[in-house]
Design a protein around this motif. Structure first.
Motif, PDB file in Angstrom:
ATOM      1  N   ILE A  85       0.860  -1.191   0.000  1.00 55.79           N
ATOM      2  CA  ILE A  85       0.000   0.000   0.000  1.00 55.79           C
ATOM      3  C   ILE A  85       0.891   1.234   0.000  1.00 55.79           C
ATOM      4  O   ILE A  85       1.809   1.346   0.822  1.00 55.79           O
ATOM      5  CB  ILE A  85      -0.910   0.039   1.255  1.00 55.79           C
ATOM      6  CG1 ILE A  85      -1.876  -1.155   1.262  1.00 55.79           C
ATOM      7  CG2 ILE A  85      -1.695   1.350   1.329  1.00 55.79           C
ATOM      8  CD1 ILE A  85      -2.732  -1.251   2.535  1.00 55.79           C
ATOM      9  N   THR A  86       0.648   2.159  -0.929  1.00 50.17           N
ATOM     10  CA  THR A  86       1.265   3.482  -0.810  1.00 50.17           C
ATOM     11  C   THR A  86       0.128   4.455  -0.538  1.00 50.17           C
ATOM     12  O   THR A  86      -0.930   4.361  -1.166  1.00 50.17           O
ATOM     13  CB  THR A  86       2.026   3.905  -2.080  1.00 50.17           C
ATOM     14  OG1 THR A  86       1.132   3.937  -3.185  1.00 50.17           O
ATOM     15  CG2 THR A  86       3.164   2.952  -2.389  1.00 50.17           C
ATOM     16  N   ASP A  87       0.331   5.357   0.421  1.00 56.21           N
ATOM     17  CA  ASP A  87      -0.781   6.250   0.754  1.00 56.21           C
ATOM     18  C   ASP A  87      -0.316   7.502   1.470  1.00 56.21           C
ATOM     19  O   ASP A  87       0.796   7.574   2.002  1.00 56.21           O
ATOM     20  CB  ASP A  87      -1.806   5.510   1.632  1.00 56.21           C
ATOM     21  CG  ASP A  87      -3.234   6.008   1.382  1.00 56.21           C
ATOM     22  OD1 ASP A  87      -3.430   6.800   0.432  1.00 56.21           O
ATOM     23  OD2 ASP A  87      -4.140   5.617   2.126  1.00 56.21           O
ATOM     24  N   TYR A  88      -1.233   8.486   1.465  1.00 58.95           N
ATOM     25  CA  TYR A  88      -1.021   9.732   2.211  1.00 58.95           C
ATOM     26  C   TYR A  88      -1.383   9.476   3.661  1.00 58.95           C
ATOM     27  O   TYR A  88      -2.452   8.903   3.948  1.00 58.95           O
ATOM     28  CB  TYR A  88      -1.922  10.842   1.662  1.00 58.95           C
ATOM     29  CG  TYR A  88      -1.641  11.185   0.223  1.00 58.95           C
ATOM     30  CD1 TYR A  88      -0.484  11.868  -0.140  1.00 58.95           C
ATOM     31  CD2 TYR A  88      -2.525  10.814  -0.787  1.00 58.95           C
ATOM     32  CE1 TYR A  88      -0.213  12.172  -1.461  1.00 58.95           C
ATOM     33  CE2 TYR A  88      -2.259  11.118  -2.120  1.00 58.95           C
ATOM     34  CZ  TYR A  88      -1.103  11.799  -2.457  1.00 58.95           C
ATOM     35  OH  TYR A  88      -0.838  12.090  -3.765  1.00 58.95           O
ATOM     36  N   ILE A  89      -0.514   9.892   4.561  1.00 58.87           N
ATOM     37  CA  ILE A  89      -0.820   9.770   5.987  1.00 58.87           C
ATOM     38  C   ILE A  89      -0.443  11.082   6.670  1.00 58.87           C
ATOM     39  O   ILE A  89       0.350  11.866   6.131  1.00 58.87           O
ATOM     40  CB  ILE A  89      -0.076   8.582   6.654  1.00 58.87           C
ATOM     41  CG1 ILE A  89       1.424   8.831   6.663  1.00 58.87           C
ATOM     42  CG2 ILE A  89      -0.391   7.259   5.982  1.00 58.87           C
ATOM     43  CD1 ILE A  89       2.134   7.963   7.655  1.00 58.87           C
ATOM     44  N   ILE A 112       8.198   7.692   1.480  1.00 55.03           N
ATOM     45  CA  ILE A 112       8.613   7.936   0.089  1.00 55.03           C
ATOM     46  C   ILE A 112       8.130   9.319  -0.383  1.00 55.03           C
ATOM     47  O   ILE A 112       7.956   9.577  -1.571  1.00 55.03           O
ATOM     48  CB  ILE A 112       8.100   6.834  -0.874  1.00 55.03           C
ATOM     49  CG1 ILE A 112       6.568   6.711  -0.833  1.00 55.03           C
ATOM     50  CG2 ILE A 112       8.758   5.491  -0.570  1.00 55.03           C
ATOM     51  CD1 ILE A 112       5.974   5.879  -1.970  1.00 55.03           C
ATOM     52  N   THR A 113       7.925  10.225   0.600  1.00 57.73           N
ATOM     53  CA  THR A 113       7.371  11.544   0.296  1.00 57.73           C
ATOM     54  C   THR A 113       8.199  12.308  -0.727  1.00 57.73           C
ATOM     55  O   THR A 113       7.652  12.888  -1.674  1.00 57.73           O
ATOM     56  CB  THR A 113       7.266  12.381   1.589  1.00 57.73           C
ATOM     57  OG1 THR A 113       6.597  11.615   2.583  1.00 57.73           O
ATOM     58  CG2 THR A 113       6.503  13.672   1.341  1.00 57.73           C
ATOM     59  N   PHE A 162       3.651   7.208   2.390  1.00 56.93           N
ATOM     60  CA  PHE A 162       4.364   6.021   2.881  1.00 56.93           C
ATOM     61  C   PHE A 162       4.133   4.825   1.971  1.00 56.93           C
ATOM     62  O   PHE A 162       3.088   4.707   1.333  1.00 56.93           O
ATOM     63  CB  PHE A 162       3.900   5.671   4.299  1.00 56.93           C
ATOM     64  CG  PHE A 162       4.817   6.204   5.366  1.00 56.93           C
ATOM     65  CD1 PHE A 162       5.716   5.367   6.029  1.00 56.93           C
ATOM     66  CD2 PHE A 162       4.806   7.550   5.700  1.00 56.93           C
ATOM     67  CE1 PHE A 162       6.575   5.853   7.003  1.00 56.93           C
ATOM     68  CE2 PHE A 162       5.662   8.052   6.676  1.00 56.93           C
ATOM     69  CZ  PHE A 162       6.551   7.198   7.327  1.00 56.93           C
ATOM     70  N   ARG A 163       5.129   3.964   1.928  1.00 60.03           N
ATOM     71  CA  ARG A 163       4.970   2.662   1.285  1.00 60.03           C
ATOM     72  C   ARG A 163       4.976   1.609   2.389  1.00 60.03           C
ATOM     73  O   ARG A 163       5.931   1.495   3.155  1.00 60.03           O
ATOM     74  CB  ARG A 163       6.132   2.411   0.308  1.00 60.03           C
ATOM     75  CG  ARG A 163       6.146   0.995  -0.247  1.00 60.03           C
ATOM     76  CD  ARG A 163       7.112   0.810  -1.412  1.00 60.03           C
ATOM     77  NE  ARG A 163       8.506   0.894  -1.034  1.00 60.03           N
ATOM     78  CZ  ARG A 163       9.518   0.511  -1.814  1.00 60.03           C
ATOM     79  NH1 ARG A 163       9.290   0.046  -3.036  1.00 60.03           N
ATOM     80  NH2 ARG A 163      10.773   0.622  -1.405  1.00 60.03           N
ATOM     81  N   PHE A 164       3.878   0.862   2.481  1.00 58.95           N
ATOM     82  CA  PHE A 164       3.746  -0.219   3.461  1.00 58.95           C
ATOM     83  C   PHE A 164       3.770  -1.548   2.713  1.00 58.95           C
ATOM     84  O   PHE A 164       3.070  -1.716   1.716  1.00 58.95           O
ATOM     85  CB  PHE A 164       2.408  -0.112   4.209  1.00 58.95           C
ATOM     86  CG  PHE A 164       2.245   1.149   5.021  1.00 58.95           C
ATOM     87  CD1 PHE A 164       2.780   1.252   6.306  1.00 58.95           C
ATOM     88  CD2 PHE A 164       1.546   2.236   4.507  1.00 58.95           C
ATOM     89  CE1 PHE A 164       2.626   2.415   7.052  1.00 58.95           C
ATOM     90  CE2 PHE A 164       1.376   3.409   5.245  1.00 58.95           C
ATOM     91  CZ  PHE A 164       1.923   3.494   6.526  1.00 58.95           C
ATOM     92  N   TYR A 165       4.574  -2.467   3.223  1.00 53.34           N
ATOM     93  CA  TYR A 165       4.613  -3.803   2.612  1.00 53.34           C
ATOM     94  C   TYR A 165       4.481  -4.848   3.715  1.00 53.34           C
ATOM     95  O   TYR A 165       5.201  -4.806   4.719  1.00 53.34           O
ATOM     96  CB  TYR A 165       5.934  -4.008   1.850  1.00 53.34           C
ATOM     97  CG  TYR A 165       6.195  -5.447   1.481  1.00 53.34           C
ATOM     98  CD1 TYR A 165       5.408  -6.100   0.523  1.00 53.34           C
ATOM     99  CD2 TYR A 165       7.207  -6.184   2.111  1.00 53.34           C
ATOM    100  CE1 TYR A 165       5.630  -7.425   0.207  1.00 53.34           C
ATOM    101  CE2 TYR A 165       7.442  -7.507   1.795  1.00 53.34           C
ATOM    102  CZ  TYR A 165       6.647  -8.120   0.850  1.00 53.34           C
ATOM    103  OH  TYR A 165       6.860  -9.445   0.536  1.00 53.34           O
TER     104      TYR A 165
END
Length: 312
Positions: A199-203, A250-251, A303-306
């Motif tokens: 998941i890559t997302d804005y946090i 990864i901003t 962020f990139r979450f794996y």
């Protein structure tokens, strides 16, 4: 080094060039009329929009907006990071021809087709906008990938998938899902044992959500953002027994992709005369991404979450 306006210190800023290109159309008048249809006030809660609609009940996408997006991000893409960026993003998944993949927030299917084309895996793209899904499927047919990378529409607020897959990719889409818990539940159920989730997302941390630029972004974003802090995202993985291996900021990469895409679009536009509806679509798209950059500069992160689902 580009400044916050995307200016390199030489010549006029991107913003100045963009308004010069606009050639004297009175943008403020046009804008305020559009914003006059505006968001409902906080006292009168708006009904939740259906999939593919913005928070004001209008379709999120039009043929003109798709054209502008592809000019910015490359053919088949409507968000940052074209075909060159996807291999870096999905590297942790170890994709191969034996794998089945779900691509949530598939958009025009560029990510799906890049994964299928480069790694030989079988990808199903799911996209909330019916128009984007339809156009994505047209592009998959065009590239002979209609079986390996089909794109279908779905409702992210009611997510379930009938088959189990080896990997799920969700690129900058979850931030706009109102009920993230059901989305996480649906994702966990759709993954095979030892399945991979990226998941890559804005946090944003709670202190950051109060920043003016973040508030402005939240008020004007076509889908109302539901920003979670990093720990809450990490907890969502833990609660479902998903082993979170990577939580990487990864901003800077994301911000750089946006600024260079805006720069490229401005360079391209300076060579063309466009009709007013296209010009409006261009300005709206550029302003949308400029607001995202401003929110990032105010502390919002990407962020990139794996994570891996354990064996049964």
């Amino acid at each position: 080094m580009a400044d916050k306006d995307g200016q390199s210190g030489h010549g006029p800023s991107l913003k100045t060039r963009l308004y010069a290109w606009w050639e004297g159309y009175d943008l403020s008048g046009v804008k305020s009329r559009k914003e006059g249809e505006a968001p409902p006030s906080s006292e009168q809660a708006a009904p939740a929009p259906g999939p593919g609609m913005n928070r004001w009940g209008k379709p999120l996408w039009s043929a003109t907006r798709i054209e502008v997006a592809e000019k910015m991000w490359g053919e088949g893409f409507n968000t940052p990071g074209g075909a060159d960026h996807i291999p870096y993003l999905v590297k942790p998944l170890g994709l191969n021809p034996a794998m089945s993949v779900l691509d949530l927030a598939a958009g025009l299917g560029g990510t799906s087709r890049t994964m299928a084309g480069k790694y030989g895996c079988w990808v199903t793209g799911l996209e909330a906008s019916e128009l984007l899904a339809k156009e994505g499927m047209v592009r998959s047919f065009k590239h002979g990938l209609e079986k390996k990378a089909p794109v279908e529409s779905f409702d992210p607020e009611n997510f379930s998938y009938p088959k189990r897959v080896d990997a799920i990719v969700y690129k900058e889409g979850m931030f706009a899902v109102r009920d993230k818990e059901q989305m996480f539940d649906g994702i966990e159920l759709a993954l095979k044992p030892r399945g991979h989730l990226l998941i890559t997302d804005y946090i944003a941390e709670d202190a950051v959500t109060a920043a003016k630029a973040v508030q402005t972004w939240c008020d004007k974003e076509p889908l109302a953002p539901n920003l979670w802090p990093k720990d809450r995202m990490a907890n969502a993985f833990a609660q479902r027994n998903l082993d979170l291996r990577i939580a990487e900021d990864i901003t800077d990469t994301h911000r750089g992709l946006i600024l260079s895409a805006i720069q490229g679009l401005v360079d391209h536009l300076e060579k063309y005369q466009l009709d007013t509806p296209t010009k409006l679509a261009v300005m709206e798209e550029v302003e949308l991404w400029a607001r995202r950059v401003a929110a990032i500069d105010a502390g919002m992160r990407v962020f990139r979450f794996y994570a891996i689902k354990p064996a049964e």
